[in-house]
Design a protein around this motif. Structure first.
Motif, PDB file in Angstrom:
ATOM      1  N   THR A 152       0.838  -1.203   0.000  1.00 13.02           N
ATOM      2  CA  THR A 152       0.000   0.000   0.000  1.00 13.02           C
ATOM      3  C   THR A 152       0.869   1.247   0.000  1.00 13.02           C
ATOM      4  O   THR A 152       0.602   2.216  -0.730  1.00 13.02           O
ATOM      5  CB  THR A 152      -0.931   0.000   1.224  1.00 13.02           C
ATOM      6  N   GLU A 153       1.934   1.230   0.787  1.00 15.09           N
ATOM      7  CA  GLU A 153       2.861   2.361   0.803  1.00 15.09           C
ATOM      8  C   GLU A 153       3.589   2.480  -0.533  1.00 15.09           C
ATOM      9  O   GLU A 153       3.867   3.593  -1.002  1.00 15.09           O
ATOM     10  CB  GLU A 153       3.846   2.200   1.963  1.00 15.09           C
ATOM     11  N   HIS A 154       3.894   1.343  -1.146  1.00 12.28           N
ATOM     12  CA  HIS A 154       4.505   1.341  -2.483  1.00 12.28           C
ATOM     13  C   HIS A 154       3.548   1.998  -3.485  1.00 12.28           C
ATOM     14  O   HIS A 154       3.969   2.815  -4.327  1.00 12.28           O
ATOM     15  CB  HIS A 154       4.788  -0.109  -2.888  1.00 12.28           C
ATOM     16  N   LEU A 155       2.294   1.646  -3.400  1.00  4.37           N
ATOM     17  CA  LEU A 155       1.285   2.241  -4.273  1.00  4.37           C
ATOM     18  C   LEU A 155       1.198   3.749  -4.070  1.00  4.37           C
ATOM     19  O   LEU A 155       1.248   4.528  -5.029  1.00  4.37           O
ATOM     20  CB  LEU A 155      -0.072   1.584  -3.984  1.00  4.37           C
TER      21      LEU A 155
ATOM     22  N   GLY B 155       6.349   4.885 -13.127  1.00  7.02           N
ATOM     23  CA  GLY B 155       5.306   5.370 -12.227  1.00  7.02           C
ATOM     24  C   GLY B 155       4.033   4.559 -12.355  1.00  7.02           C
ATOM     25  O   GLY B 155       3.563   3.937 -11.391  1.00  7.02           O
ATOM     26  N   VAL B 156       3.453   4.532 -13.541  1.00  2.85           N
ATOM     27  CA  VAL B 156       2.227   3.769 -13.775  1.00  2.85           C
ATOM     28  C   VAL B 156       2.487   2.279 -13.604  1.00  2.85           C
ATOM     29  O   VAL B 156       1.656   1.555 -13.036  1.00  2.85           O
ATOM     30  CB  VAL B 156       1.663   4.076 -15.174  1.00  2.85           C
ATOM     31  N   HIS B 157       3.633   1.807 -14.070  1.00  2.00           N
ATOM     32  CA  HIS B 157       3.952   0.390 -13.954  1.00  2.00           C
ATOM     33  C   HIS B 157       3.937  -0.056 -12.494  1.00  2.00           C
ATOM     34  O   HIS B 157       3.338  -1.089 -12.147  1.00  2.00           O
ATOM     35  CB  HIS B 157       5.312   0.110 -14.581  1.00  2.00           C
TER      36      HIS B 157
ATOM     37  N   ALA C  57       1.761  -2.851  -7.670  1.00  2.00           N
ATOM     38  CA  ALA C  57       1.261  -2.831  -6.290  1.00  2.00           C
ATOM     39  C   ALA C  57      -0.202  -3.264  -6.237  1.00  2.00           C
ATOM     40  O   ALA C  57      -0.596  -4.046  -5.357  1.00  2.00           O
ATOM     41  CB  ALA C  57       1.429  -1.437  -5.697  1.00  2.00           C
ATOM     42  N   ALA C  58      -1.013  -2.773  -7.164  1.00  2.00           N
ATOM     43  CA  ALA C  58      -2.430  -3.131  -7.166  1.00  2.00           C
ATOM     44  C   ALA C  58      -2.615  -4.631  -7.376  1.00  2.00           C
ATOM     45  O   ALA C  58      -3.449  -5.269  -6.720  1.00  2.00           O
ATOM     46  CB  ALA C  58      -3.163  -2.345  -8.249  1.00  2.00           C
ATOM     47  N   ARG C  59      -1.843  -5.209  -8.258  1.00  2.00           N
ATOM     48  CA  ARG C  59      -1.967  -6.645  -8.519  1.00  2.00           C
ATOM     49  C   ARG C  59      -1.493  -7.477  -7.329  1.00  2.00           C
ATOM     50  O   ARG C  59      -2.086  -8.507  -6.995  1.00  2.00           O
ATOM     51  CB  ARG C  59      -1.182  -7.009  -9.773  1.00  2.00           C
ATOM     52  N   ARG C  60      -0.432  -7.054  -6.701  1.00  2.00           N
ATOM     53  CA  ARG C  60       0.048  -7.793  -5.534  1.00  2.00           C
ATOM     54  C   ARG C  60      -0.954  -7.687  -4.380  1.00  2.00           C
ATOM     55  O   ARG C  60      -1.156  -8.650  -3.632  1.00  2.00           O
ATOM     56  CB  ARG C  60       1.429  -7.294  -5.126  1.00  2.00           C
ATOM     57  N   LEU C  61      -1.594  -6.557  -4.258  1.00  2.00           N
ATOM     58  CA  LEU C  61      -2.601  -6.403  -3.212  1.00  2.00           C
ATOM     59  C   LEU C  61      -3.835  -7.254  -3.503  1.00  2.00           C
ATOM     60  O   LEU C  61      -4.473  -7.768  -2.579  1.00  2.00           O
ATOM     61  CB  LEU C  61      -2.976  -4.925  -3.063  1.00  2.00           C
TER      62      LEU C  61
ATOM     63  N   TYR D 161       2.298 -14.113  -7.232  1.00  2.00           N
ATOM     64  CA  TYR D 161       2.399 -13.072  -6.208  1.00  2.00           C
ATOM     65  C   TYR D 161       2.017 -13.618  -4.834  1.00  2.00           C
ATOM     66  O   TYR D 161       2.633 -13.266  -3.818  1.00  2.00           O
ATOM     67  CB  TYR D 161       1.508 -11.890  -6.573  1.00  2.00           C
ATOM     68  N   ALA D 162       1.009 -14.493  -4.806  1.00  2.00           N
ATOM     69  CA  ALA D 162       0.603 -15.085  -3.529  1.00  2.00           C
ATOM     70  C   ALA D 162       1.724 -15.931  -2.948  1.00  2.00           C
ATOM     71  O   ALA D 162       2.007 -15.885  -1.741  1.00  2.00           O
ATOM     72  CB  ALA D 162      -0.655 -15.922  -3.728  1.00  2.00           C
ATOM     73  N   LYS D 163       2.383 -16.725  -3.776  1.00  2.00           N
ATOM     74  CA  LYS D 163       3.486 -17.559  -3.309  1.00  2.00           C
ATOM     75  C   LYS D 163       4.631 -16.698  -2.783  1.00  2.00           C
ATOM     76  O   LYS D 163       5.299 -17.065  -1.805  1.00  2.00           O
ATOM     77  CB  LYS D 163       3.966 -18.472  -4.438  1.00  2.00           C
ATOM     78  N   GLU D 164       4.852 -15.548  -3.417  1.00  2.00           N
ATOM     79  CA  GLU D 164       5.927 -14.669  -2.946  1.00  2.00           C
ATOM     80  C   GLU D 164       5.600 -14.102  -1.569  1.00  2.00           C
ATOM     81  O   GLU D 164       6.502 -13.913  -0.744  1.00  2.00           O
ATOM     82  CB  GLU D 164       6.173 -13.564  -3.971  1.00  2.00           C
TER      83      GLU D 164
END
Length: 231
Positions: A8-11, A26-28, A33-37, A160-163
């Protein structure tokens, strides 16, 4: 292991960079972040905030597609000018999304997410593995761009979940690279089609044929990679 607060802070940290528009990262990074969240929410078994993060991804997708397309070398001059014009238009719509009270409320809600509990997280991971298996079966049974896209999304979410859980993702990353290359070609070909409707010029039409042939080769290689006993 990064948790919801870290991402969230990364976002939040990359939203100003995305709005400034001087660096494609920036957009990337907003999208990463959104996908990992979203994967974090899957591990929690939460539906809440999934649609909000999907809205964020959709709202930034056009900019990202155009930035990736412009990173390709040796584009016809007219097509490159078209992409740059479309990128400026797409960036002009970002403040309505990223600088809005809605985004600020989303960030606050994400910060309130609970930490992962190991037992529940592994149940979430099991659900995601089953979903990926269903997507792969659907792709093998009825190959289509839509089935491939659904498989690609499920694979990325599982990685991402496994990470989050500190598990190896070597195989997922290998497949993601192949799928991502094919996806980028498809997006570029779609943008080229938009341009050719405006300006049907020979150099761009020739590039379209090259891209179609390149996509066919990559799709054939993926078919082998995802054949039973491989994927």
């Amino acid at each position: 292991m990064k948790d919801a607060r870290t991402w969230t802070e990364h976002l939040r940290a990359h939203i100003p960079q995305a709005l400034l528009g001087e660096d494609p990262e920036g957009v990337h990074q907003v999208r990463v972040a959104a996908r990992r969240l979203r994967a974090y929410l899957d591990l929690l078994g939460f539906r809440v905030l999934q649609d909000d993060l999907k809205r964020l991804l959709r709202g930034t997708g056009r900019v990202r597609d155009l930035e990736v397309a412009l990173a390709r070398e040796a584009l016809p001059q007219g097509f490159r000018a078209f992409l740059e014009r479309k990128l400026q238009e797409a960036r002009g719509r970002l403040p309505e999304l990223l600088a809005s009270p809605w985004t600020e409320a989303l960030l606050r809600a994400l910060l309130a997410l609970p930490p992962l509990e190991k037992k529940a997280a592994y149940k979430g991971l099991s659900r995601m593995r089953k979903r990926l298996a269903r997507r792969l079966k659907a792709l093998r049974d009825t190959p289509s761009p839509e089935a491939l896209h659904a498989y690609r999304r499920a694979l990325r979410r599982l990685r991402y979940a496994k990470e989050f859980l500190g598990l190896s993702t070597r195989e997922e990353r290998r497949l993601q690279e192949e799928l991502g290359a094919l996806q980028d070609l498809g997006v570029l070909l779609g943008l080229l089609g938009e341009y050719l409707l405006e300006e049907p010029e020979g150099e761009a039409a020739a590039l379209a044929q090259v891209l179609r042939e390149e996509m066919e080769r990559k799709a054939a290689a993926l078919h082998q990679l995802l054949a039973p006993g491989e994927g």
